[in-house]
Design a protein around this motif. Sequence first.
Motif, short mmCIF file in Angstrom:
data_model
loop_
_atom_site.label_atom_id
_atom_site.label_comp_id
_atom_site.label_asym_id
_atom_site.label_seq_id
_atom_site.Cartn_x
_atom_site.Cartn_y
_atom_site.Cartn_z
N LEU A 39 0.83 -1.21 0.00
CA LEU A 39 0.00 0.00 0.00
C LEU A 39 0.86 1.25 0.00
O LEU A 39 0.58 2.22 -0.73
CB LEU A 39 -0.93 -0.01 1.22
CG LEU A 39 -1.77 1.25 1.44
CD1 LEU A 39 -2.67 1.52 0.25
CD2 LEU A 39 -2.59 1.13 2.73
N LYS A 40 1.93 1.27 0.78
CA LYS A 40 2.83 2.42 0.77
C LYS A 40 3.46 2.62 -0.60
O LYS A 40 3.64 3.75 -1.06
CB LYS A 40 3.92 2.23 1.83
CG LYS A 40 3.43 2.30 3.27
CD LYS A 40 4.55 2.14 4.26
CE LYS A 40 5.56 3.27 4.14
NZ LYS A 40 6.62 3.17 5.17
N ARG A 41 3.80 1.53 -1.26
CA ARG A 41 4.37 1.63 -2.60
C ARG A 41 3.39 2.24 -3.59
O ARG A 41 3.75 3.11 -4.40
CB ARG A 41 4.82 0.25 -3.07
CG ARG A 41 5.48 0.24 -4.44
CD ARG A 41 5.89 -1.17 -4.81
NE ARG A 41 4.73 -2.04 -4.95
CZ ARG A 41 4.81 -3.35 -5.15
NH1 ARG A 41 5.99 -3.94 -5.20
NH2 ARG A 41 3.71 -4.07 -5.28
N ALA A 56 -7.04 4.36 -8.15
CA ALA A 56 -7.75 3.08 -8.05
C ALA A 56 -6.81 1.99 -7.53
O ALA A 56 -7.24 1.10 -6.77
CB ALA A 56 -8.32 2.68 -9.41
N GLN A 57 -5.54 2.05 -7.87
CA GLN A 57 -4.58 1.08 -7.36
C GLN A 57 -4.39 1.23 -5.86
O GLN A 57 -4.26 0.24 -5.13
CB GLN A 57 -3.24 1.24 -8.09
CG GLN A 57 -2.20 0.22 -7.70
CD GLN A 57 -2.59 -1.20 -8.10
OE1 GLN A 57 -3.04 -1.42 -9.22
NE2 GLN A 57 -2.42 -2.14 -7.19
N VAL A 58 -4.39 2.47 -5.39
CA VAL A 58 -4.30 2.70 -3.94
C VAL A 58 -5.51 2.10 -3.24
O VAL A 58 -5.38 1.45 -2.19
CB VAL A 58 -4.17 4.21 -3.65
CG1 VAL A 58 -4.33 4.49 -2.15
CG2 VAL A 58 -2.83 4.74 -4.14
N ARG A 59 -6.71 2.32 -3.79
CA ARG A 59 -7.91 1.73 -3.19
C ARG A 59 -7.82 0.21 -3.20
O ARG A 59 -8.21 -0.45 -2.23
CB ARG A 59 -9.16 2.20 -3.93
CG ARG A 59 -9.48 3.67 -3.75
CD ARG A 59 -10.92 3.98 -4.16
NE ARG A 59 -11.18 3.58 -5.54
CZ ARG A 59 -10.98 4.37 -6.59
NH1 ARG A 59 -10.48 5.59 -6.42
NH2 ARG A 59 -11.26 3.95 -7.82
N LEU A 60 -7.33 -0.34 -4.30
CA LEU A 60 -7.19 -1.79 -4.40
C LEU A 60 -6.28 -2.33 -3.32
O LEU A 60 -6.58 -3.34 -2.66
CB LEU A 60 -6.66 -2.15 -5.79
CG LEU A 60 -6.37 -3.64 -6.03
CD1 LEU A 60 -7.66 -4.46 -5.95
CD2 LEU A 60 -5.70 -3.83 -7.39
#
Length: 497
Positions: free
Chosen positions: A104-106, A179-183
Amino acid sequence: MMQRVRCLMVFSLSATINLSATQVLVAQEISKGAQFSTKSTSNQTTQETAQTSESSLNPDPNPLQLPTKPDEIRLQATQAITLQEAIALAERNNRDLQVAALTLKRSQAALRQSQASLYPTLAGDTELGYERNSRDRLDDLKYLAEDASPTGTLSGRVEISYDLFTFGRRPARIQAAQAQVRLDQFEVDRVQRQIRQDVTNVYYDLQQADEQARIAQSSVTNIQRILSDAQALEQGGLGTKLDISRAQVQLGNAEQELIEAQTQQEVTRRQLVQLLSLSETADVSAADPVQVAGDWALSLEESIVLAYRNRVELQQQLAQRTIAQQNRRAALADRLPEISLFGNYQFLNEFNEPFGTLGGYATGARLRWNFFDGGAARAAADQQSANQAIAETRFAQTRNQVRFQVEQGFKSLRANARSIQTATAALTQARESLDTVRFQFQQGVGTQLDVITAQSDLVRAEVNRLRAILNYNRALASLQRAVSNSPANPISQPSYP
């Protein structure tokens, strides 16, 4: 003389009574002070003990640490922990959850990287050099009859640029990163919920192993009593050596079952330590007693709807669909022109010239248009269209799986609830039957075979009730996981004693 003795005795008695009363009062005051001191320091002592216990369970902060000495991995004293403590330790130490958090940090860093395109870029370069090529030397010798010194130059440029129009490429990439962060946030939530269920199941396995070891030990003790009774009856002429031999065989079998139960208990403890990612020297046991964990107040239909609303696995597929949509939009934008603004300032200084440092500037707009890419942009867009279709198909598949998990947990919960009632009644009857046949055997009326049979029935009844309760608790944890409700916070309070 007698009156003097009587007076002395009375005085001595009264002094003793007064002294005793004084001692009682002092003792009461000391007791009150001790109680007050105990109350004032009990919470602090409990907190210090809990901190010390947790510190001994925490793993080494260095993930690359590798023990090289036997003392570094020798197990310490076993510590009893509750289910809630086990879940807290897993959420703090579990490696899978840590990897999900780092992922998630990445993705958050990648989002910040994509958002940087919203701002202009400022860059500069400077060059310092000396140049004297062969052609210049030949010209100097041919026309000037001398070899001039090398030319030293200092040049530089500072430029600011900004992409004014990208025709959807920049916002599409930013939205895909969001959206990737939400994923990844959903993935952290999913891993956390799954770890809670895994820890709960392993904890119930440890409770079952503990209880089976206890039942096996109780069975050994009871058969030892049967063997003692058989030996006593044989000595009294009321029994036979066959009864003694049969009891010895049963005792050997019970001891073998005890060894297997204790081995399974030790293995399950190590499994829990591994799942919690505890220290190399940590060893834990279950502190909670075996009892019904709670009740489920929702109907099957309400549970399914709640699962559809809460399950992050469904949200993950929607996030995957959004990522594919935005990536397709960005891929199609690669075929469209890109307009950017720029402005720069240059300077130049040739050390051998008398003009000093000269400067200049340039401003303008750039248009970049890739007229032909061999179909690469369209192929990339088609890939993202396929990814979108995959996400939609997996959404439907996940929805079916969620419904099946809820239905499976709900029906298993109801079945095990009925099994608890049946097993409890059977256990009560087995205990009464064992007491009756044991008394009859001691009186010489019953047979040893009746006692052994009743003992086996009691062990079977205890194991059946244990399995019914723990299977009920596992079904409840599975149902809570199916609707994404934390096992540490059940929907309804326990309705069983």
